[in-house]
Design a protein around this motif. Structure first.
Motif, PDB file in Angstrom:
ATOM      1  N   LEU A  26       0.815  -1.219   0.000  1.00  0.00           N
ATOM      2  CA  LEU A  26       0.000   0.000   0.000  1.00  0.00           C
ATOM      3  C   LEU A  26       0.851   1.272   0.000  1.00  0.00           C
TER       4      LEU A  26
ATOM      5  N   ARG B 192     -14.666  -5.955   9.425  1.00  0.00           N
ATOM      6  CA  ARG B 192     -13.341  -5.361   9.606  1.00  0.00           C
ATOM      7  C   ARG B 192     -12.477  -5.551   8.360  1.00  0.00           C
TER       8      ARG B 192
ATOM      9  N   THR C 279     -11.065  -1.988   3.945  1.00  0.00           N
ATOM     10  CA  THR C 279     -10.062  -1.539   2.968  1.00  0.00           C
ATOM     11  C   THR C 279     -10.587  -1.666   1.541  1.00  0.00           C
TER      12      THR C 279
ATOM     13  N   LYS D  44      -3.723   7.198   2.569  1.00  0.00           N
ATOM     14  CA  LYS D  44      -3.620   6.234   3.663  1.00  0.00           C
ATOM     15  C   LYS D  44      -2.497   6.626   4.604  1.00  0.00           C
TER      16      LYS D  44
ATOM     17  N   PHE E 143      -9.827   3.029  11.540  1.00  0.00           N
ATOM     18  CA  PHE E 143      -9.977   1.648  11.992  1.00  0.00           C
ATOM     19  C   PHE E 143      -8.566   1.123  12.232  1.00  0.00           C
TER      20      PHE E 143
ATOM     21  N   HIS F  88      -5.659  -1.909  14.204  1.00  0.00           N
ATOM     22  CA  HIS F  88      -5.263  -2.979  15.111  1.00  0.00           C
ATOM     23  C   HIS F  88      -5.089  -2.358  16.502  1.00  0.00           C
TER      24      HIS F  88
ATOM     25  N   HIS G 117      -5.303   2.847  11.259  1.00  0.00           N
ATOM     26  CA  HIS G 117      -5.311   3.090   9.814  1.00  0.00           C
ATOM     27  C   HIS G 117      -6.189   4.308   9.569  1.00  0.00           C
TER      28      HIS G 117
ATOM     29  N   ASN H 250      -7.641   6.718   7.004  1.00  0.00           N
ATOM     30  CA  ASN H 250      -7.889   6.872   5.565  1.00  0.00           C
ATOM     31  C   ASN H 250      -8.635   8.171   5.358  1.00  0.00           C
TER      32      ASN H 250
ATOM     33  N   GLU I  84       2.943  -0.875   9.799  1.00  0.00           N
ATOM     34  CA  GLU I  84       3.098  -2.193   9.191  1.00  0.00           C
ATOM     35  C   GLU I  84       3.223  -2.198   7.674  1.00  0.00           C
ATOM     36  N   HIS I  85       2.896  -1.133   6.985  1.00  0.00           N
ATOM     37  CA  HIS I  85       2.905  -1.198   5.519  1.00  0.00           C
ATOM     38  C   HIS I  85       4.263  -0.890   4.915  1.00  0.00           C
TER      39      HIS I  85
END
Ligand code: FAD
Ligand code: 2HG
Ligand code: ZN
Length: 469
Positions: free
Chosen positions: A77, A329, A333, A344, A376, A378, A385, A387, A424-425
């Motif tokens: 991403l 969930r 995305t 993002k 949204f 983790h 995240h 967006n 994480e991305h």
């Protein structure tokens, strides 16, 4: 060198049929990323079938002075998996064999192009699980996941990809194959070089094989959706859930705006509760199999509701109900992608800062104008995240132009809070201008030094992580 002569020379170097794709429509399938924000042109796509063919591809490119972009499932991403300046795409998709499972150590050796879901399915038949899971499971590949140190929905209990990798095989920029595949947990024999490549986003070497740690399948998994009537008490909720649910394996948050968007895109979806709450939290606990175990889970959740930290809960009574909860969930995305373009921001902030941070993000989005802010992530890892999606009335060029100022504003706040600009991305192309918010000048200089050492000609994913020198 013209495109035709590049292709001819690659074919002459590599020979074998099917290794070099050069027809425009075939190549086009590899040149745009999942977000539709990053794309480029490539003279050719190379599709090796094994490590030796990867090595030959690297040597051919090196000889011809061509740069390479390694590509796995192309679900990244941050724009790192597609060409930017006429690089050749090196697709790992045909290295897709699960090669060996060792029951005694519960380790599995795979080629880099194995798709995550295929590994999940293979291990399920052996009473084991591969504990990294994420929404792109049907496309993302083990090599890509290692190259990005992917996280996902089970990091809380099992860690990222890094925690699952025991050893690697990597093809270096000079064609050296660095292979020391083993399933040893204990191996303190100097520098653990695999860590240099985990999270290196294709700019230090091409991952061709890995030995991974599988885990015993849990006896039972309990899943519930909690409704929160405030986001202000998230840190207390986190503390209580961690203390009470010792087998906690996922803890995810979806705010009301994200649920609303999901329902617009999937109109058949029912509101999970009798009214819309500001946020919902998915709680998953791995337990033993007996009836008492489930009762214990229900009791622990009742305690959370009695404490006032959650207003309501639905507990999955079956696998189908658990999947319906997860769809809400996992589907966000995809729903965003179907609804429009998005900026993002995948960030971590300390748990105590979460409530204020979420509100700030909504404020930043509103102030930028023409955007819909969707939050949204983790929750258990403090990974939000953010967006900021294009509203239909905002023209695309104006939407895109808002990206850099928003990024600077959000990442400055994240740095102030001592969080991370990429949970994480990864960094890819999208975040390289902001790396200094999370890494010191000394760290960035050492990273550049490692790039120069391993890839002096800058042929592996140039421009990823930092602008080419
Ligand atoms: P690609 O996108 O193909 O490549 C990613 C990077 O790795 C690129 O820089 C590429 O050059 C490099 N690379 C790929 N293969 C290799 C190789 N063999 N050797 C060296 N370099 C290589 N990510 C998370 O961490 N957690 C999530 O929860 C999550 N959920 C997602 C949900 C959806 C719906 C989508 C679309 C994406 C999600 N992602 C998530 C992001 C993405 O799936 C991960 O980053 C994943 O690890 C990328 O794997 P890939 O095979 O698609 O890699
Ligand atoms: C997820 O957790 C992914 O669903 C994607 O990491 C996040 O779409 C996003 O911003
Ligand atoms: Zn995520």
């Amino acid at each position: 060198m013209g495109v035709t002569s590049v292709v001819e020379q690659l074919k002459a170097e590599l020979g074998s049929p099917g290794l070099v794709l050069s027809e425009a429509d075939e190549v086009a399938a590899y040149t745009s990323d999942w977000t539709r924000k990053f794309s480029g042109v490539a003279p050719a796509v190379l599709r090796p079938r094994d490590t030796d063919e990867v090595r030959r591809c690297v040597l051919a490119c090196r000889k011809l002075g061509l740069a390479l972009v390694p590509q796995g499932g192309n679900t990244g991403l941050v724009g790192g998996s597609v060409p930017r300046a006429g690089e050749v795409v090196l697709s790992l998709s045909r290295l897709n064999k699960i090669e060996n499972f060792d029951a005694a150590s519960a380790t599995v050796q795979v080629q880099a192009g194995v798709v995550l879901q295929a590994l999940h399915e293979d291990l399920a038949g052996r009473g084991c699980v591969f504990p990294v899971d994420l929404g792109a499971r049907g496309s993302c590949q083990i090599g890509g996941m290692i190259a990005t140190n992917a996280g996902g929905i089970k990091v809380l209990r099992y860690g990222h990809m890094r925690e699952q990798v025991l050893s690697l095989e990597v093809v270096l920029a000079d064609g050296t194959v660095m292979s020391n595949l083993h399933g040893l947990k204990k191996n303190n024999t100097g520098l653990d070089l695999k860590h240099v490549f985990i999270g290196s986003e294709g700019m230090l070497g091409i991952i061709t094989r890995a030995v991974l740690q599988a885990r015993p399948a849990p006896e039972a998994v309990q899943t519930a959706l909690l409704a929160l009537d405030t986001r202000d008490r998230l840190p207390e909720l986190l503390t209580m859930l961690r203390e009470r649910l010792r087998g906690l394996s996922s803890l995810e948050i979806i705010t009301q705006d994200s649920i609303a968007l999901y329902k617009e895109v999937e109109p058949g979806t029912r509101e999970p509760f009798d009214k819309a709450y500001p946020a919902c939290v998915i709680v998953e606990e791995e337990t033993g199999a007996g009836e008492n175990e489930r009762d214990g889970f229900l009791e622990r959740l009742s305690g959370v509701i009695e404490s006032g930290l959650a207003a309501d809960a639905v507990v999955a009574e079956s696998e189908a109900q658990a999947q319906a909860i997860w769809r809400l969930r996992d589907g966000v995305t995809e729903a965003i992608s179907r609804a429009g373009l998005t900026h993002k921001f995948d960030v971590t902030v300390p748990p105590g800062a979460l409530p204020g941070f979420l509100t700030q993000m909504e404020r930043f989005g509103d102030e930028a104008g023409g955007l819909r802010t969707l939050l949204f992530g983790h929750l258990g890892d403090g990974n939000v995240h953010v967006n900021m999606m294009q509203k239909p009335e905002l023209p695309e060029d104006e939407f895109l132009a808002k990206g850099p100022a928003l990024a600077e504003r959000i990442y400055s706040l994240v740095a102030e809070l001592k969080g991370s600009i990429s949970a994480e991305h990864g960094i890819g192309i999208a975040k390289r201008a902001y790396l200094h918010h999370s890494r010191t000048a000394e760290e960035i200089s050492l990273m550049r030094g490692m790039k120069r050492l391993l890839d002096p000609d800058n042929i592996l994913n140039p421009g990823v992580l930092f602008e080419s020198a």
